[in-house]
Write a protein that holds these residues in place. Structure first.
Motif, PDB file in Angstrom:
ATOM      1  N   PHE A 113     106.835  32.797  15.003  1.00 10.97           N
ATOM      2  CA  PHE A 113     106.682  33.882  14.030  1.00 10.97           C
ATOM      3  C   PHE A 113     105.332  33.823  13.305  1.00 10.97           C
ATOM      4  O   PHE A 113     105.122  34.521  12.319  1.00 10.97           O
ATOM      5  N   ARG A 114     104.444  32.958  13.792  1.00 14.18           N
ATOM      6  CA  ARG A 114     103.072  32.869  13.270  1.00 14.18           C
ATOM      7  C   ARG A 114     103.008  32.453  11.792  1.00 14.18           C
ATOM      8  O   ARG A 114     102.068  32.815  11.078  1.00 14.18           O
ATOM      9  N   ILE A 137     110.342  31.020   1.175  1.00 17.78           N
ATOM     10  CA  ILE A 137     110.634  31.957   2.267  1.00 17.78           C
ATOM     11  C   ILE A 137     109.422  32.846   2.548  1.00 17.78           C
ATOM     12  O   ILE A 137     108.736  33.290   1.638  1.00 17.78           O
ATOM     13  N   ARG A 138     109.193  33.107   3.825  1.00 19.41           N
ATOM     14  CA  ARG A 138     108.093  33.978   4.247  1.00 19.41           C
ATOM     15  C   ARG A 138     108.655  35.155   5.041  1.00 19.41           C
ATOM     16  O   ARG A 138     109.557  34.976   5.867  1.00 19.41           O
ATOM     17  N   GLY A 139     108.100  36.335   4.811  1.00 22.68           N
ATOM     18  CA  GLY A 139     108.520  37.493   5.604  1.00 22.68           C
ATOM     19  C   GLY A 139     107.947  37.369   7.008  1.00 22.68           C
ATOM     20  O   GLY A 139     106.815  36.904   7.175  1.00 22.68           O
ATOM     21  N   ASP A 186     107.021  39.309  10.847  1.00 21.94           N
ATOM     22  CA  ASP A 186     106.395  40.594  11.185  1.00 21.94           C
ATOM     23  C   ASP A 186     107.451  41.674  11.430  1.00 21.94           C
ATOM     24  O   ASP A 186     107.115  42.799  11.763  1.00 21.94           O
ATOM     25  N   ASP A 191     111.014  43.829  10.238  1.00 25.17           N
ATOM     26  CA  ASP A 191     111.812  44.220   9.085  1.00 25.17           C
ATOM     27  C   ASP A 191     113.112  43.434   9.049  1.00 25.17           C
ATOM     28  O   ASP A 191     113.729  43.192  10.093  1.00 25.17           O
ATOM     29  N   GLY A 237     108.128  52.163   4.125  1.00 30.22           N
ATOM     30  CA  GLY A 237     107.812  51.770   5.494  1.00 30.22           C
ATOM     31  C   GLY A 237     108.701  50.664   6.023  1.00 30.22           C
ATOM     32  O   GLY A 237     108.710  50.390   7.220  1.00 30.22           O
ATOM     33  N   GLN A 238     109.477  50.009   5.166  1.00 30.27           N
ATOM     34  CA  GLN A 238     110.395  48.972   5.647  1.00 30.27           C
ATOM     35  C   GLN A 238     111.673  49.665   6.129  1.00 30.27           C
ATOM     36  O   GLN A 238     112.280  50.444   5.388  1.00 30.27           O
ATOM     37  N   LYS A 255      99.119  36.788  11.862  1.00 31.83           N
ATOM     38  CA  LYS A 255     100.411  37.064  11.240  1.00 31.83           C
ATOM     39  C   LYS A 255     100.224  38.246  10.287  1.00 31.83           C
ATOM     40  O   LYS A 255      99.239  38.292   9.554  1.00 31.83           O
ATOM     41  N   THR A 256     101.176  39.170  10.299  1.00 33.84           N
ATOM     42  CA  THR A 256     101.104  40.308   9.380  1.00 33.84           C
ATOM     43  C   THR A 256     101.331  39.826   7.952  1.00 33.84           C
ATOM     44  O   THR A 256     102.332  39.153   7.678  1.00 33.84           O
ATOM     45  N   ARG A 273     101.801  45.463   5.119  1.00 32.28           N
ATOM     46  CA  ARG A 273     101.885  46.644   5.989  1.00 32.28           C
ATOM     47  C   ARG A 273     101.356  47.853   5.240  1.00 32.28           C
ATOM     48  O   ARG A 273     101.593  48.001   4.048  1.00 32.28           O
ATOM     49  N   ARG A 277     103.066  47.799   1.673  1.00 32.87           N
ATOM     50  CA  ARG A 277     104.289  47.011   1.460  1.00 32.87           C
ATOM     51  C   ARG A 277     103.966  45.538   1.581  1.00 32.87           C
ATOM     52  O   ARG A 277     103.390  45.092   2.582  1.00 32.87           O
ATOM     53  N   ILE A 301     104.593  41.640   2.166  1.00 38.47           N
ATOM     54  CA  ILE A 301     105.446  40.801   2.998  1.00 38.47           C
ATOM     55  C   ILE A 301     105.739  39.562   2.163  1.00 38.47           C
ATOM     56  O   ILE A 301     104.817  38.964   1.584  1.00 38.47           O
ATOM     57  N   ARG A 302     106.997  39.187   2.121  1.00 40.87           N
ATOM     58  CA  ARG A 302     107.414  38.069   1.283  1.00 40.87           C
ATOM     59  C   ARG A 302     106.588  36.811   1.575  1.00 40.87           C
ATOM     60  O   ARG A 302     106.420  36.444   2.749  1.00 40.87           O
ATOM     61  N   TYR A 314     103.444  36.545   1.067  1.00 40.64           N
ATOM     62  CA  TYR A 314     102.024  36.870   1.304  1.00 40.64           C
ATOM     63  C   TYR A 314     101.542  37.903   0.273  1.00 40.64           C
ATOM     64  O   TYR A 314     100.750  38.787   0.577  1.00 40.64           O
TER      65      TYR A 314
END
Lengths: 248, 531
Positions: free
Chosen positions: A48-49, A72-74, A76, A78, B85-86, B144-145, B148, B169, B171-172, B174
């Motif tokens: 997941f990079r 926790i990291r999101g 790529d 949803d 967008g999510q 890594k994204t 968004r 949006r 990203i958790r 980041y």
């Protein structure tokens, strides 16, 4: 929140690929999913990079010094978040041993995010240790990939014996075994699979094929279900998830 | 849901560049992708129909629900619930698909959450646009994204362009990357922060209908006299009746009638509390009129409640019993339809029209009823008049509630429910006259008490109705299994009723604490020493 752990005493049986792809399948279907990479090698984290680093290490998480939500990291994708691996997880057994109520510790760590997720996947390192016992106590189900080979089947028997001998640890844990990396071109795989199925009718019917598309996950650093959503292994993971849901 | 930052940009050719560099009017906006160092994921042209509940629940959450159809691939139509967008839920749908009530939504966990959000409300179309949608991502060194970005270039169906919308949006984990992007976009010429979504922009430009809030919104002057305040409250309630009237008549969803009835009941209650403030004859006249209006809506509301409760009833039964109960479901649907048709006839009839006309005149201060002299308390401070009413209603509720014990008859609880309703309407209708904090402390345990009293009465009434329906179905030759299953359902209702009965003592005790009493005292102290 249901906790599902991909587990086998033996390594190299497709545990991480299972966790990564099932987590992605579930998230794509609208479930809120967290994947916790408990393996210090951090393969799921790599796919997941995400950087394999937790500030303060595993000890901070287990002791509650660090909020799990901060680590926790999101991803790529949803609805799919990652609790990354950390190299300190190699000492997880030691950390648990020093903690109060070590078996209840992992579940306790996850309690604070129980409203945020529908499913948590635990990707475990191969072994039977205090960590895996803590996983058994935390999880609602163990997803056990089994390669149709003599050695792999032997480890499934070992897990069975452990479960029989330790009812206080496993409690209501469901054991959901399925064939992984199955090569239907190999006569031995076919024969062993048939034999084991006859012995263990509770095994899930879906099997994950040996497929180069799965190996390409490492090159592209994506779940195969995202990379090649219509491929044979992707369809197999979709079917496996349906079958798991029916057993939960 | 992740944090979302929205920006709006004019559809001028030079957005962000400070100069007109391209004949394409959107080039400036789209070039943000490269200028911000983002990776473009895809650009798609889409026809989008947005949906929301009549009270704008999805809008209130900052989410949007749309049926989107790619212009190039119309077969790839999908229903998508989004937050900046999510994707919260999505599913492929066919050309005939039209979202409506919760049961029209596709299966899946995401849509289950949408079902929970809309509850009994119907999803209605709120806007339609054609968008050029550019999706882009900020990446880190691992590719890594980390954030968004969605750039939406929408136009109304008649071709009129709407402002461009840029959504970022986070990203958790980041959030720093998002903050950097937000700073850069915020510093771009022609781009401004906004809370609006694409359907908001389309509704604003296309004259979409306003959302109908379920909550009563009334502005009251704390220093005003009683007559003025009573009229203001009546007007707000009248507005609520008007906005819910057509939806009630057309049976768009059960909540229109619910909200219409609430407005009628509150009007009756405020009329009842208007002794000394309003002219006695006018008050009696309109009380009778609104009682009639409330009464004609009761059979349909009861039928709606049966239907709304039906899935809960099925869930409490075994699979076989639930299957056997299917004829009851059909009966309830047919029964609701009959009640609704009767209600629609009454609402379109002359009596309702006359009541509406007289009431509107009265509120405008014209017509024969408005010419009558006001009551002796009309000129007194509204706050003092209302405080006296609240004090009395609170005292009565406490007295009657304390008298209820384990052996009290059901009617005692039903009467208590009426006491509680009276107090609640007073607090809600005249709420702006009081300090918000004390009001919240006073309302919270009252609401909880009303919930158990409501559950107790509703389950009793429903059990009685089910027994009647059962006899009718039996006479019509229904299957024995159906009748038995209805027996099971009545038993379940009786379990719920007993549970509510048992919960009463605790809920009342929570309402009757010293802290709550003191909050009521603070609400009503203004009366002391007043006229």
């Amino acid at each position: 929140m249901k906790i599902l752990a991909t587990y086998n005493i033996k390594g190299g049986v497709g545990k991480t690929a299972t966790a990564v792809n099932l987590a992605h399948v579930a998230a794509r279907r609208g479930e809120r999913v967290l994947l916790w990479d408990l393996d210090p090698q951090g393969a799921a984290t790599f796919y997941f990079r995400v950087k394999p680093k937790v500030k303060g290490g595993g000890e901070a998480l287990l002791s509650g010094r660090r909020e799990v939500s901060d680590a926790i990291r999101g991803s790529d994708y949803d609805n799919l978040d990652i609790l990354p691996a950390d190299f300190s997880y190699r000492h997880l057994d030691l950390m648990l041993d020093e903690a109060k109520k070590p078996l209840a510790r992992l579940r306790r760590v996850l309690r604070s995010v129980s409203e945020d997720y529908d499913y948590v996947f635990l990707d475990c390192a191969p072994s039977i240790s205090l960590t895996s016992e803590s996983v058994f106590r935390a999880a609602d189900a163990l997803l056990v990939p089994v390669i149709p080979t003599t050695l792999s089947i032997r480890t499934f028997d070992q897990l069975d014996r452990f479960v029989d001998d330790n009812p206080d640890i496993v409690r209501k844990l469901k054991i959901l075994g399925f064939f992984s990396m199955a090569d239907t071109r190999k006569r031995l795989h076919r024969e062993l699979a048939d034999e084991l199925r006859a012995q263990r009718p509770e095994l899930l019917t879906t099997q994950i094929p040996m497929d180069t598309d799965i190996e390409r996950m490492g090159v592209h650093r994506q779940p195969v279900t995202a990379l090649f959503p219509r491929s044979r292994p992707s369809r197999a993971y979709e079917a496996l998830w349906d079958e798991i849901l029916a057993h939960l | 849901m992740s944090e979302v930052h929205r920006f709006v940009a004019d559809r001028s050719p030079d957005v962000g560049t400070g100069e007109n560099t391209d004949a394409d009017t959107d080039a400036g906006t789209l070039s943000l992708v490269t200028r911000l160092g983002l990776r473009e994921v895809e650009v798609t042209d889409l026809d989008r129909r947005f949906f929301d509940t009549p009270d704008g629940r999805l809008h209130g959450m900052g989410t949007t629900l749309e049926v989107r159809t790619p212009v190039e691939y119309p077969m790839m139509r999908s229903l998508v619930w989004l937050h900046g967008g999510q994707v919260l839920a999505s599913a492929r749908v066919d050309a005939a698909f039209e979202p409506g009530l919760a049961d029209t939504l596709p299966p899946g966990a995401g849509f289950d959450r949408l079902r929970d959000t809309i509850e009994m409300r119907r999803l209605l179309p709120v806007a339609m646009v054609r968008s050029r949608l550019a999706l882009a991502a900020a990446l880190d060194t691992e590719e890594k994204t980390t954030a968004r970005v969605v750039i939406d270039l929408p136009a109304l169906r008649d071709g009129r362009p709407l402002p461009a919308l840029i959504e970022i949006r986070a990203i958790r984990g980041y959030e720093d990357a998002t903050a950097r992007l937000v700073r850069r976009i915020a510093g771009t010429a022609g781009v401004d922060p906004t809370d609006l979504t694409t359907p908001d922009l389309a509704r604003a430009a296309g004259g979409g209908r306003p959302f109908v809030p379920s909550r009563l919104t009334v502005q009251l002057d704390r220093g005003a006299d009683a007559a003025t305040v009573w009229t203001e409250v009546f007007r707000a309630l009248h507005e609520s009746m008007l906005v819910n009237f057509t939806g009630t008549l057309d049976d768009v969803d059960s909540e229109y009638l619910h909200d219409f009835r609430v407005a009628v009941r509150r009007t009756r209650s405020v009329l009842a509390e208007g002794g000394g403030v309003l002219d006695g004859r006018a008050r009696d006249h309109f009380r009778a009129g609104f009682k009639w209006l409330g009464d004609i809506t009761t059979p349909t509301r009861d039928a709606d409640v049966h239907l709304l409760d039906y899935p809960k009833m099925l869930a409490a039964l075994s699979e076989d019993a639930a299957t056997a109960l299917a004829p009851l479901g059909e009966f309830l649907i047919a029964h609701q339809r009959t009640c609704q048709q009767q209600l629609a006839r009454e609402l379109r009839g002359p009596r309702r029209a006359q009541l509406a006309a007289e009431w509107a005149e009265y509120l405008e201060g014209s017509g024969p009823w408005a010419e009558r002299p006001a009551g002796p308390d009309a000129g007194r401070s509204a706050r003092r008049v209302v405080a006296a009413r609240v004090e009395k209603a609170h005292r009565r509720l406490r007295r009657d509630g304390r008298a209820i014990g384990a052996t009290s008859p059901p009617v005692a609880l039903h009467d208590l429910r009426k006491d509680a309703k009276r107090l609640r309407y007073l607090l809600e209708c005249f709420g702006p006259l009081f300090p918000a904090e004390d009001l919240a402390t006073a309302v919270r345990p009252l609401k909880a008490l009303q919930e158990v009293l409501g559950e107790f009465q509703d389950t009793e009434v429903q059990a009685g109705a089910l027994a009647r329906f059962g006899r009718r179905l039996d006479e019509e030759g229904a299957d024995t299994d159906t009748i038995l299953a209805m027996g099971g359902a009545i038993e379940q209702l009786s379990v719920r009723s007993s549970r509510a009965r048992r919960a009463y003592a605790d809920r009342f005790a929570e309402f009757d604490t010293g802290a709550v009493r003191r909050a009521y005292e603070r609400l009503t102290t203004t009366r002391k020493g007043g006229r």
